[in-house]
Scaffold this motif. Structure first.
Motif, PDB file in Angstrom:
ATOM      1  N   ALA A 160       0.786  -1.300  -0.110  1.00 12.37           N
ATOM      2  CA  ALA A 160      -0.008  -0.018  -0.033  1.00 12.37           C
ATOM      3  C   ALA A 160       0.885   1.328  -0.021  1.00 12.37           C
ATOM      4  O   ALA A 160       1.693   1.352   0.869  1.00 12.37           O
ATOM      5  CB  ALA A 160      -0.917  -0.029   1.217  1.00 12.37           C
ATOM      6  N   ILE A 161       0.543   2.156  -1.043  1.00 10.37           N
ATOM      7  CA  ILE A 161       1.412   3.523  -0.819  1.00 10.37           C
ATOM      8  C   ILE A 161       0.706   4.627  -0.643  1.00 10.37           C
ATOM      9  O   ILE A 161       1.197   5.791  -0.205  1.00 10.37           O
ATOM     10  CB  ILE A 161       1.934   3.353  -2.241  1.00 10.37           C
ATOM     11  N   ASP A 162      -0.644   4.757  -0.469  1.00  8.98           N
ATOM     12  CA  ASP A 162      -1.426   5.857  -0.586  1.00  8.98           C
ATOM     13  C   ASP A 162      -2.775   5.575  -0.408  1.00  8.98           C
ATOM     14  O   ASP A 162      -3.201   4.208  -0.491  1.00  8.98           O
ATOM     15  CB  ASP A 162      -1.080   6.912  -1.813  1.00  8.98           C
ATOM     16  N   GLY A 163      -3.599   6.482  -0.034  1.00 10.48           N
ATOM     17  CA  GLY A 163      -5.140   6.253   0.318  1.00 10.48           C
ATOM     18  C   GLY A 163      -5.923   7.250   1.073  1.00 10.48           C
ATOM     19  O   GLY A 163      -5.196   8.045   1.656  1.00 10.48           O
ATOM     20  N   THR A 164      -7.280   7.246   1.047  1.00 14.16           N
ATOM     21  CA  THR A 164      -7.993   8.071   1.939  1.00 14.16           C
ATOM     22  C   THR A 164      -9.186   7.402   2.483  1.00 14.16           C
ATOM     23  O   THR A 164      -9.483   6.582   1.896  1.00 14.16           O
ATOM     24  CB  THR A 164      -8.492   9.135   0.740  1.00 14.16           C
ATOM     25  N   ILE A 165      -9.404   8.127   3.641  1.00 14.68           N
ATOM     26  CA  ILE A 165     -10.709   7.571   4.398  1.00 14.68           C
ATOM     27  C   ILE A 165     -11.640   8.633   4.481  1.00 14.68           C
ATOM     28  O   ILE A 165     -11.120   9.598   4.549  1.00 14.68           O
ATOM     29  CB  ILE A 165     -10.481   7.013   5.832  1.00 14.68           C
ATOM     30  N   THR A 223      -5.064   3.120   9.585  1.00 10.47           N
ATOM     31  CA  THR A 223      -6.074   3.939  10.299  1.00 10.47           C
ATOM     32  C   THR A 223      -6.254   5.458   9.467  1.00 10.47           C
ATOM     33  O   THR A 223      -5.184   5.824   8.721  1.00 10.47           O
ATOM     34  CB  THR A 223      -5.876   4.425  11.805  1.00 10.47           C
ATOM     35  N   ASN A 224      -7.250   6.165   9.984  1.00  4.49           N
ATOM     36  CA  ASN A 224      -7.023   7.819   9.604  1.00  4.49           C
ATOM     37  C   ASN A 224      -6.079   8.517  10.050  1.00  4.49           C
ATOM     38  O   ASN A 224      -5.768   8.246  11.244  1.00  4.49           O
ATOM     39  CB  ASN A 224      -8.543   8.293   9.884  1.00  4.49           C
ATOM     40  N   GLY A 225      -5.386   9.365   9.391  1.00  4.07           N
ATOM     41  CA  GLY A 225      -4.332  10.424   9.864  1.00  4.07           C
ATOM     42  C   GLY A 225      -4.876  11.380  10.840  1.00  4.07           C
ATOM     43  O   GLY A 225      -6.301  11.398  11.135  1.00  4.07           O
ATOM     44  N   GLU A 226      -4.086  12.251  11.130  1.00  8.50           N
ATOM     45  CA  GLU A 226      -4.295  13.005  11.901  1.00  8.50           C
ATOM     46  C   GLU A 226      -5.047  14.456  11.275  1.00  8.50           C
ATOM     47  O   GLU A 226      -5.809  15.167  11.915  1.00  8.50           O
ATOM     48  CB  GLU A 226      -3.456  13.746  12.836  1.00  8.50           C
ATOM     49  N   ARG A 227      -4.567  14.656  10.034  1.00  6.94           N
ATOM     50  CA  ARG A 227      -5.274  16.035   9.461  1.00  6.94           C
ATOM     51  C   ARG A 227      -6.399  15.671   8.643  1.00  6.94           C
ATOM     52  O   ARG A 227      -6.728  14.986   8.037  1.00  6.94           O
ATOM     53  CB  ARG A 227      -4.034  16.238   8.324  1.00  6.94           C
ATOM     54  N   LEU A 228      -7.322  16.559   9.169  1.00  2.04           N
ATOM     55  CA  LEU A 228      -8.673  16.548   8.807  1.00  2.04           C
ATOM     56  C   LEU A 228      -8.952  17.375   7.751  1.00  2.04           C
ATOM     57  O   LEU A 228      -8.744  18.566   7.923  1.00  2.04           O
ATOM     58  CB  LEU A 228      -9.743  16.251  10.043  1.00  2.04           C
ATOM     59  N   ARG A 229      -9.755  16.918   6.553  1.00  2.00           N
ATOM     60  CA  ARG A 229     -10.135  17.952   5.598  1.00  2.00           C
ATOM     61  C   ARG A 229     -11.611  17.863   5.414  1.00  2.00           C
ATOM     62  O   ARG A 229     -12.317  17.032   5.371  1.00  2.00           O
ATOM     63  CB  ARG A 229      -9.568  17.494   4.368  1.00  2.00           C
ATOM     64  N   GLU A 230     -12.266  19.077   5.275  1.00  2.00           N
ATOM     65  CA  GLU A 230     -13.681  18.895   4.996  1.00  2.00           C
ATOM     66  C   GLU A 230     -14.015  19.577   3.791  1.00  2.00           C
ATOM     67  O   GLU A 230     -13.122  20.670   3.292  1.00  2.00           O
ATOM     68  CB  GLU A 230     -14.377  19.888   5.927  1.00  2.00           C
ATOM     69  N   ARG A 231     -15.168  19.071   2.982  1.00  3.14           N
ATOM     70  CA  ARG A 231     -15.700  19.670   1.910  1.00  3.14           C
ATOM     71  C   ARG A 231     -17.251  19.531   1.638  1.00  3.14           C
ATOM     72  O   ARG A 231     -17.674  18.763   2.299  1.00  3.14           O
ATOM     73  CB  ARG A 231     -14.861  19.238   0.577  1.00  3.14           C
ATOM     74  N   GLU A 232     -17.988  20.498   0.898  1.00  2.00           N
ATOM     75  CA  GLU A 232     -19.384  20.291   0.663  1.00  2.00           C
ATOM     76  C   GLU A 232     -19.384  19.133  -0.309  1.00  2.00           C
ATOM     77  O   GLU A 232     -18.975  19.263  -1.544  1.00  2.00           O
ATOM     78  CB  GLU A 232     -19.778  21.741   0.340  1.00  2.00           C
ATOM     79  N   GLY A 233     -20.390  18.187  -0.114  1.00  2.00           N
ATOM     80  CA  GLY A 233     -20.728  17.263  -0.924  1.00  2.00           C
ATOM     81  C   GLY A 233     -21.661  17.739  -2.051  1.00  2.00           C
ATOM     82  O   GLY A 233     -22.687  18.342  -1.626  1.00  2.00           O
ATOM     83  N   GLN A 234     -21.300  17.755  -3.432  1.00  2.00           N
ATOM     84  CA  GLN A 234     -22.142  18.466  -4.423  1.00  2.00           C
ATOM     85  C   GLN A 234     -22.076  17.598  -5.628  1.00  2.00           C
ATOM     86  O   GLN A 234     -22.795  18.032  -6.525  1.00  2.00           O
ATOM     87  CB  GLN A 234     -21.532  19.741  -4.726  1.00  2.00           C
ATOM     88  N   GLN A 275      -5.933  11.343   5.046  1.00  2.00           N
ATOM     89  CA  GLN A 275      -5.032  10.573   4.407  1.00  2.00           C
ATOM     90  C   GLN A 275      -4.758   9.155   5.510  1.00  2.00           C
ATOM     91  O   GLN A 275      -4.958   9.396   6.693  1.00  2.00           O
ATOM     92  CB  GLN A 275      -3.562  11.347   4.209  1.00  2.00           C
ATOM     93  N   ILE A 276      -4.441   8.292   4.590  1.00  2.00           N
ATOM     94  CA  ILE A 276      -4.368   6.922   5.505  1.00  2.00           C
ATOM     95  C   ILE A 276      -2.983   6.940   6.427  1.00  2.00           C
ATOM     96  O   ILE A 276      -2.089   7.929   5.938  1.00  2.00           O
ATOM     97  CB  ILE A 276      -4.347   5.597   4.651  1.00  2.00           C
ATOM     98  N   SER A 277      -3.196   6.440   7.321  1.00  2.00           N
ATOM     99  CA  SER A 277      -1.693   6.553   8.200  1.00  2.00           C
ATOM    100  C   SER A 277      -1.378   4.859   8.741  1.00  2.00           C
ATOM    101  O   SER A 277      -2.326   4.331   9.042  1.00  2.00           O
ATOM    102  CB  SER A 277      -2.029   7.093   9.281  1.00  2.00           C
ATOM    103  N   PRO A 278      -0.597   4.399   8.352  1.00  2.00           N
ATOM    104  CA  PRO A 278       0.000   2.830   8.878  1.00  2.00           C
ATOM    105  C   PRO A 278      -0.235   2.887  10.380  1.00  2.00           C
ATOM    106  O   PRO A 278       0.346   3.743  11.151  1.00  2.00           O
ATOM    107  CB  PRO A 278       1.519   2.591   8.332  1.00  2.00           C
ATOM    108  N   HIS A 279      -0.726   1.862  10.890  1.00  3.11           N
ATOM    109  CA  HIS A 279      -0.894   1.631  12.306  1.00  3.11           C
ATOM    110  C   HIS A 279       0.558   1.210  12.877  1.00  3.11           C
ATOM    111  O   HIS A 279       1.243   0.484  12.169  1.00  3.11           O
ATOM    112  CB  HIS A 279      -2.073   0.642  12.699  1.00  3.11           C
ATOM    113  N   GLN A 280       0.718   1.469  14.193  1.00  2.00           N
ATOM    114  CA  GLN A 280       1.879   0.881  14.627  1.00  2.00           C
ATOM    115  C   GLN A 280       2.149  -0.663  14.642  1.00  2.00           C
ATOM    116  O   GLN A 280       3.332  -1.151  14.937  1.00  2.00           O
ATOM    117  CB  GLN A 280       2.087   1.465  16.225  1.00  2.00           C
TER     118      GLN A 280
END
Length: 213
Positions: free
Chosen positions: A60-65, A178-189, A202-207
């Motif tokens: 796994a190299i990247d991803g989004t939750i 898991t989900n990373g610490e940085r949260l992004r918000e956008r309006e669903g349109q 952004q995804i974050s590898p668990h320990q």
């Protein structure tokens, strides 16, 4: 220990009892055997190294939750994980088995063997190619979403990728995310999105890390 020393001493006495020609032949046979075993080990190690170079390596190299609002209330958590074959040969019979859950931050919720999806299909990922695993969603309520945003809870992703290498050996890769610490918000349109805020991380590898063979 005393018996071992005695045994070695007896063998030395036997060796010394032979004439010089016989001793030389014994030494030659022993050296030949040592060289033969060493060469066999070198060939075996070289073959294993060659096989490692040829095999596929999926990771796994990247991803989004994302957490999306639902029309009837509550939210749906989904994951989009990008996988890449970093090996030199294709990954055959490739498939993914995902699981996404929400739970307390201090109690990881990971599945080592996620259930097979109803519509699973296999594919081939060539060397250097990527594939996106779309994770089945799980429903969460407003309290859970608030806890995730505050860091009290996490969204846990278990993603097991199975495939065969060019030698026909079955391989697997298990990501704990898991989900990373940085949260992004956008309006669903978009047409398929409900009106309301969409939260993404952004995804974050668990320990606990990854497992692979």
């Amino acid at each position: 220990m005393k018996q071992i020393i005695q045994w070695i001493g007896e063998r030395c006495d036997i060796f010394l009892s032979f004439d010089h020609s016989t001793q030389a032949n014994i030494v030659l046979v022993m050296l030949t055997a040592i060289i033969a075993v060493t060469n066999m080990r070198l060939v075996w190690n070289s073959r294993k190294a060659h096989q490692r170079e040829l095999r596929a390596y999926v990771t796994a190299i990247d991803g989004t939750i994302e957490v999306l609002p639902l029309r009837d209330g509550g939210y749906s958590a989904k994951g989009y994980i990008i996988l890449e074959n970093q090996g030199k040969t294709p990954a055959y019979s490739f498939r993914t088995l995902p699981k996404i859950q929400c739970g307390p931050s201090e109690t990881p919720l990971f599945e080592p063997n996620p259930a097979e999806p109803e519509d699973w299909n296999t594919s081939i990922i060539g060397s250097g190619q990527r594939a996106t695993a779309n994770l089945t969603s799980c429903h969460i309520n407003q309290d859970q979403l608030t806890a995730v945003r505050n860091g009290e809870q996490k969204i846990y992703v278990s993603l097991r990728a199975e495939y065969k290498d060019v030698l026909g050996k079955q391989r697997f890769f298990l990501a704990r995310i898991t989900n990373g610490e940085r949260l992004r918000e956008r309006e669903g349109q978009a047409k398929r999105e409900n009106r309301g805020l969409i939260f993404s991380w952004q995804i974050s590898p668990h320990q606990l890390g990854y497992d692979a063979d």
